[in-house]
Design an enzyme around this catalytic site. Sequence first.
Site, PDB file in Angstrom:
ATOM      1  N   ASP A  63       0.423  -7.719   0.348  1.00 57.91           N
ATOM      2  CA  ASP A  63       0.657  -6.290   0.576  1.00 57.91           C
ATOM      3  C   ASP A  63       2.171  -6.070   0.566  1.00 57.91           C
ATOM      4  OD1 ASP A  63       0.642  -3.667   1.301  1.00 57.91           O
ATOM      5  OD2 ASP A  63      -0.260  -3.948   3.274  1.00 57.91           O
ATOM      6  N   HIS A 100       0.836  -1.208   0.000  1.00 52.91           N
ATOM      7  CA  HIS A 100       0.000   0.000   0.000  1.00 52.91           C
ATOM      8  C   HIS A 100       0.869   1.255   0.000  1.00 52.91           C
ATOM      9  CE1 HIS A 100       0.403  -0.833   4.415  1.00 52.91           C
ATOM     10  NE2 HIS A 100       0.487   0.483   4.499  1.00 52.91           N
ATOM     11  N   GLY A 160       3.096   4.865  10.185  1.00 48.22           N
ATOM     12  CA  GLY A 160       4.496   5.110   9.870  1.00 48.22           C
ATOM     13  C   GLY A 160       5.329   3.846   9.934  1.00 48.22           C
ATOM     14  N   SER A 211       1.872  -4.624   7.552  1.00 49.71           N
ATOM     15  CA  SER A 211       0.767  -4.253   6.679  1.00 49.71           C
ATOM     16  C   SER A 211      -0.176  -3.292   7.391  1.00 49.71           C
ATOM     17  CB  SER A 211       0.010  -5.501   6.220  1.00 49.71           C
ATOM     18  OG  SER A 211      -1.120  -5.149   5.441  1.00 49.71           O
ATOM     19  N   SER A 268       4.356   1.047   8.613  1.00 44.30           N
ATOM     20  CA  SER A 268       4.043   0.245   7.433  1.00 44.30           C
ATOM     21  C   SER A 268       5.300  -0.120   6.654  1.00 44.30           C
ATOM     22  CB  SER A 268       3.107   1.014   6.498  1.00 44.30           C
ATOM     23  OG  SER A 268       1.777   0.834   6.861  1.00 44.30           O
TER      24      SER A 268
END
Length: 460
Positions: free
Chosen positions: A247, A217, A334, A352, A336
């Site tokens: 992801d 993402h 943050g 994720s 991710s």
Amino acid sequence: MSHKRIPKRKAAIAVGGVVALGAAAILLPNANASQDGGSTNAATPRTFKASDASDLASQLSGMLGDTFAGSYYESGSKQLVVNVVDGDDTAVAQAKKAGAKIREVSNSLATLKAGAQTLKSDATVPGSAWAIDPKTNKIVVTADSTVTGSDWNQLESTVDGLGADKATLKKSAGTFKTFVSGGDAIFAQAEGGTVRCSLGFNVTASDGAPAFLTAGHCGVAAEQWTDSETGEPVATVDQATFPGEGDFSLVKYDDATTQAASDVNVGGGQTVQITQAAEATVGAQVFRMGSTTGLNDGTVTGLDATVNFQSETDPSGVDTVTGLIQTDVCAEPGDSGGPLFTQDGGAVGLTSGGSGDCTQGGETFFQPVTTALAATGATIGAGDQAGGEAGAGDEAGAGDEAGAGDQAGGDQQGGDQAGGEEAGGGAADPSTPGEIGAGDGTGDGTGTGMDDGSSLTGSH
């Protein structure tokens, strides 16, 4: 090309336990060394370190076939528990001989996977997630705080229809979301402003180019990434998957001569060398590093999880992601794309999303590294294995780095370290007793922070 450092908050970690806020045990490279139980009885379960248990589980899954009904790792006893249903007694005997602890259960994997398909077709509502839990031999369905009214009724009735012996429903206090904003590790400009994520693992792309993995993402949000909020782009997205079957993103460094170290900087001048990709095992301890919350640890609670995120582009839509690892490790915006790994250097996952935060806790889901590598053709382990400056004497434990009270992005307090050790003491040696580093492992989401020797590539 010069490589600018990305500031990372220092995580406070103490030997043999946990500390306030950071809640992460120190990484002792040999703490989970494999043992063999010391018994000549072939039917007596053996003890394994988590990575060896994962390898054995994969082998037994193939050997047992339909008899195999999942497995999990008991971290206390260091034993691998293998669920079996009625089937091949000879294969079960071989599993016992291999050292597994055999547990007879009612539901086969095929039955539980069929139940998961029913949930997918009848109850895909925003804010829901489900995964097979081998410890209970059921599908555990989780609804976040946004699932109410008709959506809750639909989810509840579907779970009830599966039967209490096959599925259970629980409520989460938080909200399932992707952790795409608020960090200070890697940056990109996208419609609506700056996107911030965390670098996962440095890898080598299939064409030999230096690259790194991060969340999908993040990769679909922006194409070009940099190592500072106002810096020039240093890497470009090559592949990105989100939503759907994963992801993950593969991002190639623009400079083909970049030396990208295969390690994770865990603060305090320490790095963990990443030597291989590792499969997740339910019950195994794992560590997560993120640019917002630093170093945190927890356990794997489910595999092949499906998460239905509320779509960020369509208010009435759902971004469904499948094949994820479910854990009780905390994370915040943050984080991710940040790495999930084992203390012995196994790359397990990429952050994720999930619910909660590092104050209240919650569920966090991760993209398995093994499937990301298989999909992109990339390999773990590249460039300078030494990790650049990490652990150098002028970085670890320096008086103006550790314990200072004026670093941006943290509330470091000199002199209050666990065990009375000076901040940074023994920082170059992860096995040295005493607290390593300073601060609480959290940031302020402003994109600032202290320079602890970490960098985008780990080498200069």
